[in-house]
Every structure is written in C-alpha cells, then in structure tokens.
Design a protein around this motif. Sequence first.
Motif, mmCIF file in Angstrom:
data_model
loop_
_atom_site.group_PDB
_atom_site.id
_atom_site.type_symbol
_atom_site.label_atom_id
_atom_site.label_comp_id
_atom_site.label_asym_id
_atom_site.label_seq_id
_atom_site.Cartn_x
_atom_site.Cartn_y
_atom_site.Cartn_z
ATOM 1 N N UNK A 8 -42.714 64.235 15.667
ATOM 2 C CA UNK A 8 -43.698 64.556 14.620
ATOM 3 C C UNK A 8 -45.098 64.136 15.039
ATOM 4 N N UNK A 9 -45.201 62.955 15.635
ATOM 5 C CA UNK A 9 -46.500 62.448 16.092
ATOM 6 C C UNK A 9 -47.070 63.348 17.181
ATOM 7 N N UNK A 10 -46.209 63.889 18.042
ATOM 8 C CA UNK A 10 -46.670 64.803 19.084
ATOM 9 C C UNK A 10 -47.315 66.042 18.475
ATOM 10 N N UNK A 11 -46.683 66.594 17.456
ATOM 11 C CA UNK A 11 -47.251 67.775 16.791
ATOM 12 C C UNK A 11 -48.546 67.422 16.067
ATOM 13 N N UNK A 12 -48.588 66.213 15.493
ATOM 14 C CA UNK A 12 -49.826 65.760 14.841
ATOM 15 C C UNK A 12 -50.940 65.616 15.876
ATOM 16 N N UNK A 13 -50.635 65.026 17.029
ATOM 17 C CA UNK A 13 -51.641 64.842 18.073
ATOM 18 C C UNK A 13 -52.149 66.172 18.613
ATOM 19 N N UNK A 14 -51.278 67.172 18.664
ATOM 20 C CA UNK A 14 -51.712 68.488 19.119
ATOM 21 C C UNK A 14 -52.830 69.013 18.223
ATOM 22 N N UNK A 15 -52.658 68.816 16.934
ATOM 23 C CA UNK A 15 -53.689 69.248 15.986
ATOM 24 C C UNK A 15 -54.930 68.364 16.101
ATOM 25 N N UNK A 16 -54.716 67.067 16.228
ATOM 26 C CA UNK A 16 -55.845 66.129 16.306
ATOM 27 C C UNK A 16 -56.691 66.385 17.552
#
Length: 269
Positions: free
Chosen positions: A132-140
């Motif tokens: 989940x954090x990986x997908x969040x970082x992609x957006x960030x």
Amino acid sequence: MTADDCTNSIAETRTESPTVSRRRLLLSTATAVVAGTGLSVRSGPVAADSDQIVELDFRDGRPSVSDAPQGEDEVVFNVHGYTASSESVSAAKRFRNTARQLGYTETVTAVTWDDSGDPETAIASARETGDTFARWLAEYTTECRDTTIRILGHSMGGIVQMETLAGIDGSFTVETADSIGSYAVADGPCKDGPFYDPIRNSAAAVRNYYSTNDGIARLGSGPAACGATSCGDTTPPNYWDVDVSASVSNHVAYKSSRSCVSRILENYD
C-alpha cells in the motif's frame, strides 16, 4: 559456485563512490569532533526544514498525499516496529532529534501501520502495508517530483521497507531504503532471497544497519545470511550491511545512538 555458497561478507568492505557531498563532509567532521571531545555537534540552533512530525496513518486505508509534507527537498519516512504504532510519532521524533544534534535539517515523517495481533498477524499486515505504501509513494513522487525520498524501517518496519521496494517493482526509484534492527528474513537481500530484485530495481541504495547485541532482530542482528564463502554477486550491488554493534546495545537503542545515526546520515548524499 552457486549463490547459496556465497556470503555477504563483501558488503562490509565494499567501497562506495569517492564523491563526497558537502553535507557528508560536514557530518563526518562533526561526528569526528563528537567522538574526540564529547562535545555536541551544534553550536547554535539548527535551521530545520520542518520540525513538525506528520503522521501518515495506514491503519484504516491509504492516507491522502496532501496529508504529507509538501514542497520539501527531502523527506525521511520513518516506519515503526511491532507493538509500536502508538509510539510512531515519538519514534520518528527520536530519530529526528538525534539527527538534528548531528546537523541534519531535513524533514522526518512517521509512517504508522497496523501492528496489532500476534507476530504472524503483524508480519502479514507489514507486508500488506508495504504494498500500500508503494502505491502511495507512486502518487506522492508524481506530485512532489523534486523531493528526495528516504525510507527508514525499524524492526518489523524493516519488513514494510522491503515490501515497499517489492511493491514499487522498479516503476520508480527511492533514494535510500534503510533498516535498523530489521525483522525481515536474514536471507532476504541474497541472490535467491525474496528481496534481491526489489532492492536492485527500486532504490539507489539500501543498507542494513545491524547490531550483534540485538536479540530480537533477524536480518538486523547481523549481515545478510547468504552462505559460508565469499562471492561478489551474493547481494545486489546497491546493498550494504553496516555493523553498528559498538554503539547499539539493544533492539531499541538505534535511534538514540549518535554514532549509529551519524552512520546513517553519512550515507545521505
């Protein structure tokens, strides 16, 4: 010789780029002064980017990117360990305070994940949070293209760190993804381990800061366990094991140790 026949002992002697950044030079000089005199690095207040510890709480889903620090040159995302979600902010603050004493002025952010239940349940949650954090970082990283991303995972937070790299899967690259006292599997970074490719493809540099005095950690109690003899391709070329045993006496001492934190900061180019 197969990968299973190789060890990671080369990682401790592997030399890094001879290029020395101004920040690394200042931190190295300051650390030497502290070691030689016992005096504090700072002679006055540090002009920090932000002293606020923002908490990104993944326990109830994915937080908004707008909740994270915006317009920063650099952000360290600190990931807590097992049974420490209630101390996520204070744990990030502990690292930040030690780093400030050593002259590091960049922003530190707390990443909170669901560590409830027994260890196996928490490990499963850490793995899910990493994805989940990986997908969040992609957006960030899309929104904050000029921000340098650093991840620091303690204990089971080291599982989150590694699973984040697996979730990124080479789609972008974070600058550093380090662990202290990691509870990831000891052979995780090895050639045939689960995180060899994620480390190689998703980060510029990955380091395992370990202490042989740490009776709780797995990977974080020693170098990556890749076998009994030496081989250059055992771990990814961008991975290093760093022994901080001399200054870290137990599983919770990493962030308050100036010597340990200075080793981390020296590798923040």
